[in-house]
Scaffold this active site. Structure first.
Site, PDB file in Angstrom:
ATOM      1  N   LYS A 157      29.851  54.427  34.002  1.00 59.02           N
ATOM      2  CA  LYS A 157      30.699  53.443  34.681  1.00 59.02           C
ATOM      3  C   LYS A 157      29.900  52.519  35.615  1.00 59.02           C
ATOM      4  O   LYS A 157      30.066  52.544  36.845  1.00 59.02           O
ATOM      5  CB  LYS A 157      31.808  54.153  35.474  1.00 59.02           C
ATOM      6  N   ASP A 217      39.927  54.443  22.333  1.00 54.35           N
ATOM      7  CA  ASP A 217      40.173  55.693  23.054  1.00 54.35           C
ATOM      8  C   ASP A 217      41.666  55.697  23.375  1.00 54.35           C
ATOM      9  O   ASP A 217      42.129  54.837  24.132  1.00 54.35           O
ATOM     10  CB  ASP A 217      39.294  55.654  24.315  1.00 54.35           C
TER      11      ASP A 217
END
Ligand code: GTP
Length: 363
Positions: A157, A217
């Site tokens: 991230k 996802d």
């Protein structure tokens, strides 16, 4: 060929849908997500599948049994407490031989697995990670290459200014069995934070396998809807929903649509449904088995699970409604809202956009 499927997570981002239904069993076009995944693996010659379970394991085993009804052999491995993605694979070590795949149990893809395996073998890699490009990698695990295809670094991230690559870890790996020696037993251990950095430090070859195959996802409500809208609109592939059925509407057994109802596809309607007069169904939308949509209701761009009752003149926009829930007469359910299982929205109520309603409640 063997594969380990990671299906032990709690699926917190998909709550309230995952309060009673494990993420792997949420319906995609009215079939459990895991059924699509198992069928995809079987098509690619992966027929020896190990499921690593922790949260709500019973429904999975009850539905799939030993896998023979789905053309595969299934083995279930339980964790008493979550061992993390790599720890879960370590826990299944006794069932694994030489080279095997690992799949996050929440990725919908049509990646060519045979091609990925050939690549892994040609490169003689210890681990190969499928990579997919995304527009905004800041919410994902970014994989940086040293020299293509050798992976040099993992950045979890990254902040926008730190982004150096738009290729992210796609949650599909091929591993050589000996990498399992780097995972401590009965310890919470993750691929991206622990195992892969350890392998890099040891000088083991980790390769990246970039591909622009369909990839999503399904772990958030928005993505959970998106994958179904994509499939209905001809993006992505699943053998459980064939091209020939990609017509405006597919209607299950014993379902009835009143001649005065208006259906604008693409819409999938399950078995034993009844769609009343003056109902407007505007796709892309999925209606689960045994749903009743009463006179004059509007259901637009939404996903209804099984046994949902939509009352007269209710209006649903871009929302998800869980099993056995009912939407009262004249109610409004706003964009992006998620209604859990066994919820009663009373007549004339308003569910605000993006609102989440927990299971077994009355609104
Ligand atoms: P969120 O809570 O919404 O992040 O979902 P999650 O933890 O279920 O999924 P995440 O994206 O973090 O994990 C990726 C995949 O690994 C999912 O298919 C999970 O089911 C699975 N997973 C995550 N943690 C574990 C674990 O401790 N054990 C097992 N067996 N599987 C896991």
């Amino acid at each position: 060929m063997q594969a380990v499927l990671l299906v032990g997570g709690e699926g917190t981002r998909l709550r309230p849908l995952t309060c009673k239904t494990v993420k792997a069993m949420v319906p995609i076009l009215n079939r459990p997500f895991l059924e699509h995944l198992v069928s995809y693996l079987a098509q690619h010659g992966i027929d020896d599948i190990i499921l690593t379970l922790c949260y709500l394991p019973d429904t999975i085993e009850k539905y799939f049994g030993d896998g023979s009804g789905f053309g595969v052999k299934l083995t279930y491995v339980m964790e008493e407490s979550p061992l993390g993605t790599a720890g879960a694979v370590k826990n299944a070590e006794r069932y694994l031989d030489d080279t095997f795949f690992v799949f996050n149990g929440d990725i919908f893809t049509d990646l060519d697995l045979k091609a990925m395996l050939s690549f892994h073998r040609e490169q003689k890699a210890k681990a190969t990670i499928a990579l997919t490009p995304v527009d905004d990698p800041t919410a994902y695990g970014v994989v940086e290459m040293d020299s293509c295809p050798r992976v040099g670094r993992f950045v979890e991230k990254p902040k926008r200014e730190e982004v150096t690559s738009n290729l992210i870890n796609a949650g599909t790996y091929i591993l050589e069995r000996d990498v399992l020696t780097e995972i401590p037993p009965e310890t919470r251990f993750m691929f991206e934070h622990h195992l892969f950095p350890t392998l890099l430090r040891n000088g083991s070859l980790i390769c990246g396998y970039p591909s622009d195959a369909y990839w999503i996802d399904i772990g958030t409500p928005q993505k959970y809807c998106q994958v179904q809208y994509d499939l209905l609109q001809g993006k992505g592939r699943t053998s459980l929903y064939s091209r020939s059925r990609r017509e405006e509407m597919s209607c299950g057994a014993r379902s009835s649509i009143h001649p005065m109802a208006k259906v604008e596809g693409p819409v999938v309607i399950g078995d034993d449904c009844s769609i009343g007069p003056h109902v407007q169904l505007k796709g892309p939308a999925v209606i689960g088995n045994n749903c009743r949509i009463l006179d004059g209701a509007i259901v637009e761009r939404s996903i209804l699970w099984s046994s949902v009752l939509v009352g007269k003149k209710a209006c649903l926009e871009d929302c998800i409604v869980g099993n056995n829930s009912s939407i009262g007469e004249g109610s409004f359910v706003g964009e992006g809202s998620v209604i859990g299982e066994n919820v009663t929205v009373t007549d004339g109520s308003r569910v605000e956009p993006a609102e989440k309603i927990w299971p077994d409640t009355e609104v």
